[in-house]
Scaffold this motif. Structure first.
Motif, PDB file in Angstrom:
ATOM      1  N   ARG A 262     -59.571  12.900 -41.713  1.00  0.00           N
ATOM      2  CA  ARG A 262     -60.591  12.784 -40.665  1.00  0.00           C
ATOM      3  C   ARG A 262     -61.587  14.210 -40.618  1.00  0.00           C
ATOM      4  NH1 ARG A 262     -60.988   8.297 -38.330  1.00  0.00           N
ATOM      5  NH2 ARG A 262     -59.061   7.184 -37.523  1.00  0.00           N
ATOM      6  N   ALA A 263     -62.860  13.969 -40.483  1.00  0.00           N
ATOM      7  CA  ALA A 263     -63.611  15.153 -40.424  1.00  0.00           C
ATOM      8  C   ALA A 263     -63.047  16.133 -39.407  1.00  0.00           C
ATOM      9  CB  ALA A 263     -65.168  14.756 -40.094  1.00  0.00           C
ATOM     10  N   GLY A 264     -63.021  17.544 -39.817  1.00  0.00           N
ATOM     11  CA  GLY A 264     -62.490  18.452 -39.135  1.00  0.00           C
ATOM     12  C   GLY A 264     -60.993  18.648 -39.212  1.00  0.00           C
ATOM     13  N   ASP A 265     -60.207  18.161 -40.035  1.00  0.00           N
ATOM     14  CA  ASP A 265     -58.820  18.131 -40.283  1.00  0.00           C
ATOM     15  C   ASP A 265     -58.811  19.199 -41.328  1.00  0.00           C
ATOM     16  OD1 ASP A 265     -58.136  16.110 -38.623  1.00  0.00           O
ATOM     17  OD2 ASP A 265     -57.530  14.780 -40.560  1.00  0.00           O
ATOM     18  N   MET A 266     -57.669  20.265 -41.074  1.00  0.00           N
ATOM     19  CA  MET A 266     -57.479  20.996 -42.151  1.00  0.00           C
ATOM     20  C   MET A 266     -56.911  20.581 -43.311  1.00  0.00           C
ATOM     21  SD  MET A 266     -55.155  24.508 -42.022  1.00  0.00           S
ATOM     22  CE  MET A 266     -56.209  25.495 -40.849  1.00  0.00           C
ATOM     23  N   VAL A 267     -57.189  20.778 -44.642  1.00  0.00           N
ATOM     24  CA  VAL A 267     -56.606  20.411 -45.942  1.00  0.00           C
ATOM     25  C   VAL A 267     -56.283  21.731 -46.549  1.00  0.00           C
ATOM     26  CG1 VAL A 267     -57.158  19.252 -47.780  1.00  0.00           C
ATOM     27  CG2 VAL A 267     -58.496  18.633 -45.879  1.00  0.00           C
ATOM     28  N   MET A 268     -55.100  21.748 -46.837  1.00  0.00           N
ATOM     29  CA  MET A 268     -54.499  22.798 -47.796  1.00  0.00           C
ATOM     30  C   MET A 268     -54.117  22.305 -49.036  1.00  0.00           C
ATOM     31  SD  MET A 268     -50.887  25.093 -46.868  1.00  0.00           S
ATOM     32  CE  MET A 268     -50.864  24.551 -45.238  1.00  0.00           C
ATOM     33  N   LEU A 269     -54.371  23.441 -50.248  1.00  0.00           N
ATOM     34  CA  LEU A 269     -54.386  23.236 -51.432  1.00  0.00           C
ATOM     35  C   LEU A 269     -52.601  23.702 -51.753  1.00  0.00           C
ATOM     36  CD1 LEU A 269     -55.420  22.608 -54.320  1.00  0.00           C
ATOM     37  CD2 LEU A 269     -56.098  25.122 -54.316  1.00  0.00           C
ATOM     38  N   GLY A 270     -52.079  22.759 -52.162  1.00  0.00           N
ATOM     39  CA  GLY A 270     -50.599  23.148 -52.833  1.00  0.00           C
ATOM     40  C   GLY A 270     -50.805  23.291 -54.407  1.00  0.00           C
ATOM     41  N   LEU A 271     -50.886  24.512 -54.652  1.00  0.00           N
ATOM     42  CA  LEU A 271     -50.859  24.923 -56.320  1.00  0.00           C
ATOM     43  C   LEU A 271     -49.709  24.270 -57.008  1.00  0.00           C
ATOM     44  CD1 LEU A 271     -52.309  28.221 -55.923  1.00  0.00           C
ATOM     45  CD2 LEU A 271     -53.565  26.060 -56.261  1.00  0.00           C
ATOM     46  N   ALA A 272     -48.483  24.255 -56.407  1.00  0.00           N
ATOM     47  CA  ALA A 272     -47.341  23.712 -57.102  1.00  0.00           C
ATOM     48  C   ALA A 272     -47.518  22.464 -57.515  1.00  0.00           C
ATOM     49  CB  ALA A 272     -45.943  24.260 -56.575  1.00  0.00           C
ATOM     50  N   ALA A 273     -48.328  21.700 -56.857  1.00  0.00           N
ATOM     51  CA  ALA A 273     -48.464  20.195 -57.368  1.00  0.00           C
ATOM     52  C   ALA A 273     -49.286  20.183 -58.483  1.00  0.00           C
ATOM     53  CB  ALA A 273     -48.986  19.273 -56.178  1.00  0.00           C
TER      54      ALA A 273
ATOM     55  N   LEU B 242     -33.473  26.313 -68.239  1.00  0.00           N
ATOM     56  CA  LEU B 242     -34.505  27.224 -67.883  1.00  0.00           C
ATOM     57  C   LEU B 242     -34.441  27.254 -66.232  1.00  0.00           C
ATOM     58  CD1 LEU B 242     -37.172  26.155 -70.362  1.00  0.00           C
ATOM     59  CD2 LEU B 242     -35.992  28.317 -70.473  1.00  0.00           C
ATOM     60  N   GLN B 243     -34.676  28.508 -65.741  1.00  0.00           N
ATOM     61  CA  GLN B 243     -34.594  28.396 -64.294  1.00  0.00           C
ATOM     62  C   GLN B 243     -36.124  28.975 -63.694  1.00  0.00           C
ATOM     63  OE1 GLN B 243     -31.825  31.727 -63.419  1.00  0.00           O
ATOM     64  NE2 GLN B 243     -29.916  30.613 -63.806  1.00  0.00           N
ATOM     65  N   VAL B 244     -36.235  28.157 -62.950  1.00  0.00           N
ATOM     66  CA  VAL B 244     -37.707  28.000 -62.292  1.00  0.00           C
ATOM     67  C   VAL B 244     -37.497  28.574 -60.818  1.00  0.00           C
ATOM     68  CG1 VAL B 244     -39.804  26.619 -61.722  1.00  0.00           C
ATOM     69  CG2 VAL B 244     -38.678  26.249 -63.856  1.00  0.00           C
TER      70      VAL B 244
ATOM     71  N   MET C  91     -46.516  27.585 -52.953  1.00  0.00           N
ATOM     72  CA  MET C  91     -47.735  27.895 -53.657  1.00  0.00           C
ATOM     73  C   MET C  91     -47.797  27.734 -55.224  1.00  0.00           C
ATOM     74  SD  MET C  91     -50.496  28.801 -51.580  1.00  0.00           S
ATOM     75  CE  MET C  91     -51.306  29.997 -52.630  1.00  0.00           C
ATOM     76  N   SER C  92     -46.581  28.243 -55.842  1.00  0.00           N
ATOM     77  CA  SER C  92     -46.565  28.336 -57.120  1.00  0.00           C
ATOM     78  C   SER C  92     -45.146  28.394 -57.817  1.00  0.00           C
ATOM     79  CB  SER C  92     -47.301  29.630 -57.744  1.00  0.00           C
ATOM     80  OG  SER C  92     -46.347  30.717 -57.199  1.00  0.00           O
ATOM     81  N   ARG C  93     -44.983  28.227 -58.967  1.00  0.00           N
ATOM     82  CA  ARG C  93     -43.642  28.038 -59.785  1.00  0.00           C
ATOM     83  C   ARG C  93     -43.820  28.548 -60.966  1.00  0.00           C
ATOM     84  NH1 ARG C  93     -40.997  22.794 -60.252  1.00  0.00           N
ATOM     85  NH2 ARG C  93     -41.179  23.171 -62.458  1.00  0.00           N
ATOM     86  N   ARG C  94     -42.802  29.537 -61.483  1.00  0.00           N
ATOM     87  CA  ARG C  94     -42.810  30.224 -62.798  1.00  0.00           C
ATOM     88  C   ARG C  94     -41.232  30.005 -63.076  1.00  0.00           C
ATOM     89  NH1 ARG C  94     -43.201  33.117 -58.410  1.00  0.00           N
ATOM     90  NH2 ARG C  94     -41.840  34.902 -58.225  1.00  0.00           N
TER      91      ARG C  94
END
Length: 176
Positions: A19-30, A94-96, A101-104
Motif C-alpha cells: 500500500r502507498a506509504g509502506d516501506m519496501v526494503m531491497l534484498g540484494l541477496a535475492a 564451495l563455502q558461501v 544484504m549479500s552473499r560471497r
C-alpha cells in the motif's frame, strides 16, 4: 545503510500487496534468483544483463561500459593464460557467507599448470611474473613553492596568533 523506499502507490509485487506509504526494503541477496526469470538456479546466467548492478534511469552508472570491458578483458586474459584452470574441490564444497544484504564465496580454490615462456633476454619466466618492465620516464618534481613576503609587523595567523587590525593601535580604538 539499509536500501529502503516508501511506496508511492498501491501495487502488488511478487503476490504481496503493498500500500502507498509502506516501506519496501531491497534484498540484494535475492539477485538472480527470481523464479520467473531463472527457474533453474543451476543454469548459468552468462550474458544475462537483467540486473541493476549499474543502476537504471537517471541514476544509471555512466561508467558501466568501461567497467564491463575491463572485467571482460581481465577474465579473457586470465582464461587465455591459464586455459586448464579448474576448481580443486567439488563445486558443492564451495563455502558461501552472507546475510540478508549479500552473499560471497569465502575462497575460490583453483589449480592450473604454470607455463614458462622466454622473455626478451632469452630467459624463461612465468607469464606476467618477474618479467622486466621498460623504464618509465618520470617528470621532474615541481620547484618548491615560495611563500609571498608579508609586510613587517603582520602575522599570518599561524600557530594561533591573530593578525592585528589594519591601521590604528592594537587595542581596537584606531581607524582603518
Amino acid at each position: 545503510m539499509v536500501p529502503t523506499r516508501w511506496a508511492v502507490g498501491d501495487t502488488v509485487l511478487g503476490g504481496k500487496e503493498i500500500r502507498a506509504g509502506d516501506m519496501v526494503m531491497l534484498g540484494l541477496a535475492a539477485g538472480n534468483v527470481d523464479p520467473a526469470m531463472r527457474p533453474d538456479l543451476d543454469a548459468p546466467v552468462h550474458g544475462n544483463r537483467s540486473h541493476l548492478s549499474f543502476g537504471a534511469g537517471a541514476h544509471e552508472c555512466p561508467g558501466q561500459d568501461i567497467g564491463r570491458a575491463i572485467a571482460d578483458t581481465g577474465i579473457d586474459l586470465l582464461l587465455s593464460r591459464l586455459p586448464d584452470m579448474m576448481l580443486t574441490i567439488d563445486a558443492s564444497e564451495l563455502q558461501v557467507v552472507g546475510n540478508w544484504m549479500s552473499r560471497r564465496l569465502i575462497s575460490l580454490p583453483v589449480g592450473f599448470t604454470p607455463h614458462r615462456r622466454a622473455d626478451h633476454t632469452g630467459e624463461t619466466a612465468l607469464p606476467g611474473v618477474g618479467a622486466a618492465l621498460p623504464p618509465i620516464a618520470m617528470p621532474e618534481p615541481p620547484a618548491p613553492r615560495q611563500e609571498p613576503r608579508r609586510p613587517a609587523g603582520r602575522r599570518s595567523g599561524a600557530a594561533g596568533v591573530a593578525a592585528p587590525p589594519l591601521g590604528g593601535d592594537h587595542r581596537g580604538g584606531g581607524t582603518a
